[in-house]
Scaffold this motif. Sequence first.
Motif, PDB file in Angstrom:
ATOM      1  N   UNK A 109       0.762  -0.967   0.027  1.00  0.00           N
ATOM      2  CA  UNK A 109      -0.307   0.048  -0.438  1.00  0.00           C
ATOM      3  C   UNK A 109       1.119   1.274  -0.683  1.00  0.00           C
ATOM      4  N   UNK A 110       1.970   0.940   0.232  1.00  0.00           N
ATOM      5  CA  UNK A 110       2.800   2.369   0.348  1.00  0.00           C
ATOM      6  C   UNK A 110       3.699   2.376  -0.809  1.00  0.00           C
ATOM      7  N   UNK A 111       3.443   1.598  -1.155  1.00  0.00           N
ATOM      8  CA  UNK A 111       4.181   2.021  -2.566  1.00  0.00           C
ATOM      9  C   UNK A 111       3.373   1.579  -3.589  1.00  0.00           C
ATOM     10  N   UNK A 112       2.114   2.144  -3.616  1.00  0.00           N
ATOM     11  CA  UNK A 112       1.722   2.208  -4.493  1.00  0.00           C
ATOM     12  C   UNK A 112       1.550   3.416  -4.347  1.00  0.00           C
ATOM     13  N   UNK A 113       1.535   4.229  -3.207  1.00  0.00           N
ATOM     14  CA  UNK A 113       0.678   5.501  -2.604  1.00  0.00           C
ATOM     15  C   UNK A 113       2.045   6.153  -2.926  1.00  0.00           C
ATOM     16  N   UNK A 114       3.081   5.974  -3.133  1.00  0.00           N
ATOM     17  CA  UNK A 114       4.125   6.577  -3.141  1.00  0.00           C
ATOM     18  C   UNK A 114       4.796   6.498  -5.199  1.00  0.00           C
ATOM     19  N   UNK A 115       4.007   5.853  -5.316  1.00  0.00           N
ATOM     20  CA  UNK A 115       4.063   5.505  -7.059  1.00  0.00           C
ATOM     21  C   UNK A 115       3.204   6.473  -8.025  1.00  0.00           C
ATOM     22  N   UNK A 116       1.771   6.877  -6.905  1.00  0.00           N
ATOM     23  CA  UNK A 116       1.035   7.701  -7.319  1.00  0.00           C
ATOM     24  C   UNK A 116       1.716   8.945  -7.184  1.00  0.00           C
ATOM     25  N   UNK A 117       2.583   9.165  -6.921  1.00  0.00           N
ATOM     26  CA  UNK A 117       3.132  10.342  -5.855  1.00  0.00           C
ATOM     27  C   UNK A 117       4.326  10.708  -6.723  1.00  0.00           C
ATOM     28  N   UNK A 118       4.877  10.141  -7.470  1.00  0.00           N
ATOM     29  CA  UNK A 118       5.506  10.173  -8.143  1.00  0.00           C
ATOM     30  C   UNK A 118       5.829  10.209  -9.680  1.00  0.00           C
ATOM     31  N   UNK A 119       4.614   9.437  -9.836  1.00  0.00           N
ATOM     32  CA  UNK A 119       4.420   8.788 -11.384  1.00  0.00           C
ATOM     33  C   UNK A 119       5.433   7.833 -11.842  1.00  0.00           C
ATOM     34  N   UNK A 120       5.660   7.548 -11.293  1.00  0.00           N
ATOM     35  CA  UNK A 120       6.575   6.754 -11.565  1.00  0.00           C
ATOM     36  C   UNK A 120       6.265   5.104 -11.065  1.00  0.00           C
ATOM     37  N   UNK A 121       7.047   3.897 -11.929  1.00  0.00           N
ATOM     38  CA  UNK A 121       7.396   2.739 -11.026  1.00  0.00           C
ATOM     39  C   UNK A 121       7.886   2.736  -9.878  1.00  0.00           C
ATOM     40  N   UNK A 122       6.726   1.990  -8.792  1.00  0.00           N
ATOM     41  CA  UNK A 122       7.707   1.956  -7.907  1.00  0.00           C
ATOM     42  C   UNK A 122       6.620   0.557  -7.024  1.00  0.00           C
ATOM     43  N   UNK A 123       8.186  -1.325  -7.349  1.00  0.00           N
ATOM     44  CA  UNK A 123       7.711  -2.191  -6.698  1.00  0.00           C
ATOM     45  C   UNK A 123       8.175  -2.329  -5.543  1.00  0.00           C
ATOM     46  N   UNK A 124       7.407  -2.839  -4.754  1.00  0.00           N
ATOM     47  CA  UNK A 124       7.546  -3.169  -3.494  1.00  0.00           C
ATOM     48  C   UNK A 124       8.151  -4.649  -3.353  1.00  0.00           C
ATOM     49  N   UNK A 125       9.195  -4.672  -2.549  1.00  0.00           N
ATOM     50  CA  UNK A 125      10.246  -5.719  -2.432  1.00  0.00           C
ATOM     51  C   UNK A 125      10.346  -6.582  -0.793  1.00  0.00           C
ATOM     52  N   UNK A 126      10.740  -7.213  -0.812  1.00  0.00           N
ATOM     53  CA  UNK A 126      11.076  -7.807   1.210  1.00  0.00           C
ATOM     54  C   UNK A 126      12.364  -8.733   1.109  1.00  0.00           C
ATOM     55  N   UNK A 127      12.748  -8.140   2.020  1.00  0.00           N
ATOM     56  CA  UNK A 127      14.647  -8.434   2.787  1.00  0.00           C
ATOM     57  C   UNK A 127      14.673  -9.651   3.079  1.00  0.00           C
ATOM     58  N   UNK A 128      13.201 -10.784   2.971  1.00  0.00           N
ATOM     59  CA  UNK A 128      13.306 -11.773   3.408  1.00  0.00           C
ATOM     60  C   UNK A 128      11.336 -11.829   4.127  1.00  0.00           C
ATOM     61  N   UNK A 129      11.312 -13.504   3.598  1.00  0.00           N
ATOM     62  CA  UNK A 129       9.895 -13.725   4.711  1.00  0.00           C
ATOM     63  C   UNK A 129       9.030 -13.522   3.678  1.00  0.00           C
ATOM     64  N   UNK A 130       8.563 -12.636   2.990  1.00  0.00           N
ATOM     65  CA  UNK A 130       7.623 -12.550   1.969  1.00  0.00           C
ATOM     66  C   UNK A 130       8.560 -12.580   0.263  1.00  0.00           C
ATOM     67  N   UNK A 131       7.632 -12.508  -0.633  1.00  0.00           N
ATOM     68  CA  UNK A 131       7.576 -12.490  -2.076  1.00  0.00           C
ATOM     69  C   UNK A 131       7.607 -11.105  -2.804  1.00  0.00           C
ATOM     70  N   UNK A 132       7.842 -10.922  -3.749  1.00  0.00           N
ATOM     71  CA  UNK A 132       9.243 -11.028  -3.780  1.00  0.00           C
ATOM     72  C   UNK A 132      10.638 -10.518  -3.288  1.00  0.00           C
ATOM     73  N   UNK A 133      11.767 -11.039  -3.156  1.00  0.00           N
ATOM     74  CA  UNK A 133      12.912 -10.836  -2.622  1.00  0.00           C
ATOM     75  C   UNK A 133      13.291  -8.964  -3.399  1.00  0.00           C
ATOM     76  N   UNK A 134      13.700  -8.851  -2.874  1.00  0.00           N
ATOM     77  CA  UNK A 134      14.942  -7.378  -3.627  1.00  0.00           C
ATOM     78  C   UNK A 134      15.691  -7.976  -4.744  1.00  0.00           C
ATOM     79  N   UNK A 135      16.584  -9.214  -4.641  1.00  0.00           N
ATOM     80  CA  UNK A 135      17.486  -9.442  -5.879  1.00  0.00           C
ATOM     81  C   UNK A 135      16.358 -10.169  -6.584  1.00  0.00           C
ATOM     82  N   UNK A 136      15.311 -10.491  -6.447  1.00  0.00           N
ATOM     83  CA  UNK A 136      14.123 -11.171  -7.815  1.00  0.00           C
ATOM     84  C   UNK A 136      13.692  -9.792  -7.978  1.00  0.00           C
TER      85      UNK A 136
END
Length: 341
Positions: free
Chosen positions: A25-52
Amino acid sequence: MTTDTPVVLAGHGSRREASNDQVRAVAAALEAQLDERVAPAFIELAEPHIHDRIAELAPDAESITVVPLALFAAGHVKDEVPLVVQYARQRFPDVEFAYGSNLGVRPELVEIVADRIDAAEAELAADRHDDDVAVVFVGRGSSDPNANADAYRLARFIQEGRAFSRVEPTFIGVTEPQLDRTLREVARHDPDATIVAPYMLGDGVLTQRVREEVEEFDELHPGIEATTTDVLGVDERLIRALEYRVQEARTGTVSMPCDTCTHKVSFADYDSGVDGETAFAEALEHTLAHVSDAHDHGHNHGDIGGRDHEHDHGQADAHDHGHDGTATHEHDHSHDGPRSG
């Protein structure tokens, strides 16, 4: 919307999907603010990992900006995410990478906490201008002294110019003082009311633990009104602070105060429980577990480096591990390369 200069918003990750949904939800709000693609990712325990996530975006990107969704800077911000970014630089040499800092002590965050306290106070019979009203500011707690010091700084900013009898910083885990002890100390002053402010991004397990302790305090001290504030949530001011961190990273002006960071100096009598070399090695091992070509992309994090990574709280609780930020290598936070020590 611009898609060739995406932002990767790096949340911690949780087994609680509600915590991961907040990162999205934070990523979607930031995407709307920037008008640029903002993709959420995770350090661990959830997908997608930052690397992926980086691997997914890199083929169509001119540049990628990675910003951690973290309140304070400890091991994930200082060790693990920079290692992922450095690996990505080597793997995708045609893509420019920028790494931003954690949210830190920003005026937008002070405003949000102050507003949450105001809203909680409005539900009380007591008033700070006429009565003795104390505030207890609750951070997650870290084994990184710099992160804990930032919690104290933020609590002080909450106190400045406001008519509270006291604002007491405390923690819900890892370090002292713990919340239960601080509440006992506050009770000795017998205020008319106590407002407990959990400094968390979302309403997770740690926030519930804070509420339970406040409820117990309220039962033990019926003469003291006690209440808990709301968490930060997906507030437009939080999004503005993240926008600032994105622009800061892109212009090369990232600056983390690190004169007192355990990556640079050793504190007399300070013992994190994990020596510096071991902490850095664990962060490296943890990161390489994700970026190795031989890595199982099922991302089973049950046992990494001999440490159980099952957590009962997630990014919404802004937590960091007990071993965060204890490496003693020289670390230049103005870039995201590996340590030079």
